[in-house]
Design an enzyme around this catalytic site. Structure first.
Site, short mmCIF file in Angstrom:
data_model
loop_
_atom_site.label_atom_id
_atom_site.label_comp_id
_atom_site.label_asym_id
_atom_site.label_seq_id
_atom_site.Cartn_x
_atom_site.Cartn_y
_atom_site.Cartn_z
N ASP A 240 -47.94 65.16 -49.88
CA ASP A 240 -47.92 64.03 -50.81
C ASP A 240 -48.52 62.85 -50.04
O ASP A 240 -47.84 62.19 -49.27
CB ASP A 240 -46.48 63.73 -51.24
CG ASP A 240 -46.40 62.50 -52.12
OD1 ASP A 240 -47.29 62.32 -52.97
OD2 ASP A 240 -45.45 61.71 -51.95
N GLU B 62 -51.43 66.69 -53.51
CA GLU B 62 -51.41 66.01 -54.80
C GLU B 62 -52.73 65.27 -54.99
O GLU B 62 -53.23 64.63 -54.07
CB GLU B 62 -50.24 65.03 -54.88
CG GLU B 62 -50.11 64.38 -56.24
CD GLU B 62 -48.89 63.49 -56.36
OE1 GLU B 62 -48.91 62.58 -57.20
OE2 GLU B 62 -47.90 63.70 -55.61
N ASP C 233 -40.40 61.16 -50.51
CA ASP C 233 -41.76 61.59 -50.17
C ASP C 233 -41.78 63.00 -49.60
O ASP C 233 -42.71 63.77 -49.86
CB ASP C 233 -42.40 60.60 -49.20
CG ASP C 233 -42.62 59.24 -49.84
OD1 ASP C 233 -43.39 59.17 -50.81
OD2 ASP C 233 -42.00 58.26 -49.40
#
Length: 172
Positions: free
Chosen positions: A8, A67, A139
């Site tokens: 991420d 992502e 996160d």
């Protein structure tokens, strides 16, 4: 068995998670956050690269997923996020990992069941799916969610391929 690194990306905090997949069985390996120190953008990007490279060397994932960048309201923030994402892709690629990319909506759909889930729902489902004793930081949970999404997508593709071969009479 696959060992999947989920990333991420962020210019200040990059979350990561590594899981192992054996069939439909998922198991937690590690997760965490790369929190970059203040400095110029190039120094922060170097920190992301160095830290992700260390994670890859230490845990030897066989696959990676990240992502995709979403369109932000602030163009400067979107550019910095894109640069952090690029550095993460280069870190994985430089260790001979193919990198799959998924939208935030795809990741949330794969983990929570609907693409509009919030961060707390993602954290809850990651904790549940991986049978973790504690909830990971947001996160890190997002990094694990990317890895879970990739695992589910690959399993779905393999299942579809097998079904197509059976329908055509190639596998008996």
């Amino acid at each position: 068995m696959a060992r999947i690194l989920g990333i991420d990306p962020g210019s200040r905090i990059t979350g990561f998670g590594i899981i192992e997949s054996s069939g439909r069985q998922l198991s937690y390996v590690t997760s965490g956050c790369i929190r970059v120190k203040d400095g110029s953008l190039s120094e922060r990007l170097q920190q992301i690269y160095d830290n992700l490279s260390e994670v890859i060397r230490k845990y030897n994932p066989t696959e990676a997923a990240i992502e995709q960048v979403f369109m932000a309201k602030n163009a400067d923030s979107a550019l910095k996020l894109g640069q952090a994402r690029g550095v993460a892709i280069v870190a994985a690629s430089s260790h001979a990992l193919d990198v799959a990319e998924y939208s935030a909506r795809q990741i949330k759909q794969a983990v929570v069941g609907h693409g509009g889930a919030d961060k707390s729902q993602v954290q809850h489902m990651v904790t549940s799916l991986l049978k973790l004793s504690a909830t990971p930081q947001a996160d890190a949970a997002d990094g694990l969610a990317v890895a879970i999404c990739h695992c589910n997508t690959m399993q779905s593709m393999v299942s579809q391929l097998g079904a197509n071969k059976r329908r055509r009479g190639r596998v008996r």
